[in-house]
Design an enzyme around this catalytic site. Structure first.
Site, PDB file in Angstrom:
ATOM      1  N   ASN A   1      73.803 -17.099  24.204  1.00 24.76           N
ATOM      2  CA  ASN A   1      72.583 -16.954  23.393  1.00 24.76           C
ATOM      3  C   ASN A   1      71.633 -15.988  24.083  1.00 24.76           C
ATOM      4  OD1 ASN A   1      71.137 -19.548  21.356  1.00 24.76           O
ATOM      5  ND2 ASN A   1      73.146 -18.632  21.212  1.00 24.76           N
TER       6      ASN A   1
ATOM      7  N   TYR B   1      55.854  27.149  14.350  1.00 23.90           N
ATOM      8  CA  TYR B   1      55.561  25.762  14.684  1.00 23.90           C
ATOM      9  C   TYR B   1      56.424  25.229  15.826  1.00 23.90           C
ATOM     10  CZ  TYR B   1      52.752  25.015  10.432  1.00 23.90           C
ATOM     11  OH  TYR B   1      51.790  25.045   9.464  1.00 23.90           O
TER      12      TYR B   1
ATOM     13  N   GLU C   1      72.058 -18.206   9.658  1.00 25.71           N
ATOM     14  CA  GLU C   1      71.379 -17.023  10.196  1.00 25.71           C
ATOM     15  C   GLU C   1      71.167 -16.059   9.035  1.00 25.71           C
ATOM     16  OE1 GLU C   1      74.160 -15.812  13.155  1.00 25.71           O
ATOM     17  OE2 GLU C   1      73.916 -17.647  14.325  1.00 25.71           O
TER      18      GLU C   1
END
Length: 511
Positions: free
Chosen positions: A198, A283, A417
């Protein structure tokens, strides 16, 4: 981190320490105070087991199976089966340095003393790092919810002596490799399997190393851009501090300061200070601070998130000093997933700016009198024509990869989940973007150095002369057409080794 040793205590791990361990430059030790915290935490878990209390992941199944009670006689089997069943990753293996970083982060989380694991597990991980043992970990298979379950399970598998380990002498069965190093495979106790798998440590490991590389690319992009400006006989007026101070964006001001330092005392600039009909540059040159600056601000945001996650308690359930074991969701990887996506977008802007500067340096209509494609005999020789094409291909791929992963979700684990962050995908594509940007900047350094050569006898600014010399130490001037792939890779390797920035880094304009 003291000298070449990192003491892990769950609270003080730094990005520099992660990189040092990942690269094999530091050893690892479990701090004594962390070991004591882990013993206290373990005692809480042992008490839960002795009382046969119902606690998720300790005396129950996992995820959708959390309502299944597990009899005491099968608790060790539960943890072992958890590791085996979750080792379902596929695809290419994570590089060694990323696996080492993941191992360190996992040990550090255990050292926090909120996981209920014995000190022996963190010490085993430290021993493996110190003996340069690491498991093969597939990079695909994690959505970053309940943490990086599959990658961390492949790591946990090696800790129990199953699967294989990569050693300095080759790949061997894990149990044999551990015992040859004087280490004993772990027999997982209740709660320890879930404590190992986990968490956010796989994608955070990738992100932490990519972050270091990204900061390095930011500085290198200024070196390459300043060299291109010199090759194109551009003007540094657009970097005047007054322009940037009145906007007040921190990164922009830092970028402009760095460019001013790089371009100071340039003979090329003095040669066209007066009488140049161009009022301002394109630029890609003029707006470097306005684009590079926000990149630095984005990296600062990501650095803040990732640095905190190094010491975050991301297990579930968490074991507290008062005896409480609380189930929550600290394993959810949204924070680092977003950091990875932000870095991907930011670095892609570096790539697109660099590619446009490359095009201006090689394009005969834009390069202010330099030969077409910087070739010595345009037509017979193609010069850097296809190098620009390579840069364009890489920049385009970055644009595709910069689409955020963290906004996606597919429910998993029987819809338990139901909102996931896709953090591992965000991290892995960030790593590829880093590699792409490094090669785009390598092409720019190569082309800009050639352009500066062609401005001789005028010399660029002193800081850029040092950068030019570093380029030439790796890649010779292009006198006639040759295969350019090795040149690009040599310069990309130089960027990875920070070969083009040390002199200017000391000026502390990027702090």
């Amino acid at each position: 981190m003291t000298g070449s040793q990192v003491d892990i205590d769950g609270t003080s791990l730094t990005l520099d320490a992660v990189r040092a361990v990942a690269d094999g430059a530091a050893t690892v030790r479990l701090a004594p105070e962390a070991a004591e915290r882990m013993r206290r935490s373990r005692a809480v878990v042992d008490g839960v087991v002795a009382r046969n209390e119902v606690v998720y992941g300790v005396t129950t199944g996992f995820g959708k199976l959390s309502e299944v009670a597990i009899p005491p006689a099968r608790l060790l089997e539960l943890q072992r089966n958890l590791v085996r069943s979750h080792a379902a990753g596929v695809g290419a293996r994570l590089p060694e340095r990323e696996v080492r970083a993941m191992m360190l982060l996992r040990a550090n989380v255990l050292a926090r003393g909120l996981s209920g694991a014995r000190p022996a597990l963190a010490e085993l991980l430290a021993g493996m790092l110190n003996d340069f043992l690491y498991p093969p970990v597939p990079e695909q298979g994690s959505v970053g919810a309940s943490g990086d379950l599959a990658p961390l399970a492949h790591l946990a598998l090696s800790l129990i002596g199953e699967g294989t380990l990569v050693t300095p002498d080759g790949e061997r069965p894990a149990a044999d490799a551990l015992r040859a190093a004087g280490l004993e495979p772990a027999v997982l106790q209740p709660k320890e399997g879930i404590a190992l798998i986990n968490g956010t440590q796989a994608h955070t490991a990738v992100a932490a190393l990519a972050l270091h590389d990204a900061l390095q690319l930011w500085t290198t992009a200024h070196v390459a851009g300043a060299m291109s400006l010199e090759a194109l006989m551009g003007t540094p007026v657009a970097f005047d501090a007054r322009i940037h101070d009145v906007r007040g964006q921190r990164g922009q001001c830092e970028s402009a300061a760095l460019l001013r330092a790089l371009l100071e005392d340039s003979e090329i600039r003095e040669a066209h200070r007066h009488g140049d009909p161009r009022v301002q540059d394109a630029y890609a040159l003029r707006c470097m601070p306005q684009v590079h600056g926000p990149v630095r601000d984005a990296l600062r945001f990501a650095e803040d998130l990732v640095a905190r996650e190094l010491n975050a308690a991301t297990d579930n359930p968490l074991v507290f000093d008062d005896g409480a074991m609380l189930s929550g969701g600290n394993f959810h990887g949204q924070a680092v997933a977003m950091a990875c996506d932000v870095m991907s977008i930011a670095l892609t802007n570096l790539a697109t700016m660099s590619e446009r500067r490359i095009d201006r340096v090689v394009h005969p209509d834009f390069n202010y009198g330099l030969p077409a494609f910087l070739a010595s005999d345009p037509g017979v020789h193609s010069g850097f024509m296809i190098a620009q094409v390579t840069a364009a291909a890489l920049a385009s791929e970055c644009k595709v990869l910069s689409h955020p992963a963290s906004v996606d979700t597919i429910p998993t684990d029987g819809n338990k989940e139901d909102v996931v962050p896709m953090a591992m995908g965000a991290a892995v594509k960030l790593r590829r973007i880093v590699a792409n940007v490094r090669r785009v900047l390598a092409v720019e350094l190569m082309c800009a150095a050639q352009g500066i050569d062609l401005r001789a006898p005028l010399r660029p600014a002193a800081a850029l002369r040092a950068a030019h010399a570093a380029v030439r130490a790796r890649v010779p001037r292009l006198a006639e057409d040759r295969v350019l792939s090795p040149d690009i890779e040599a310069l990309a390797g130089g960027i990875a080794a920070d070969a083009f920035t040390p002199r200017i880094a000391a000026q502390e304009v990027t702090s």
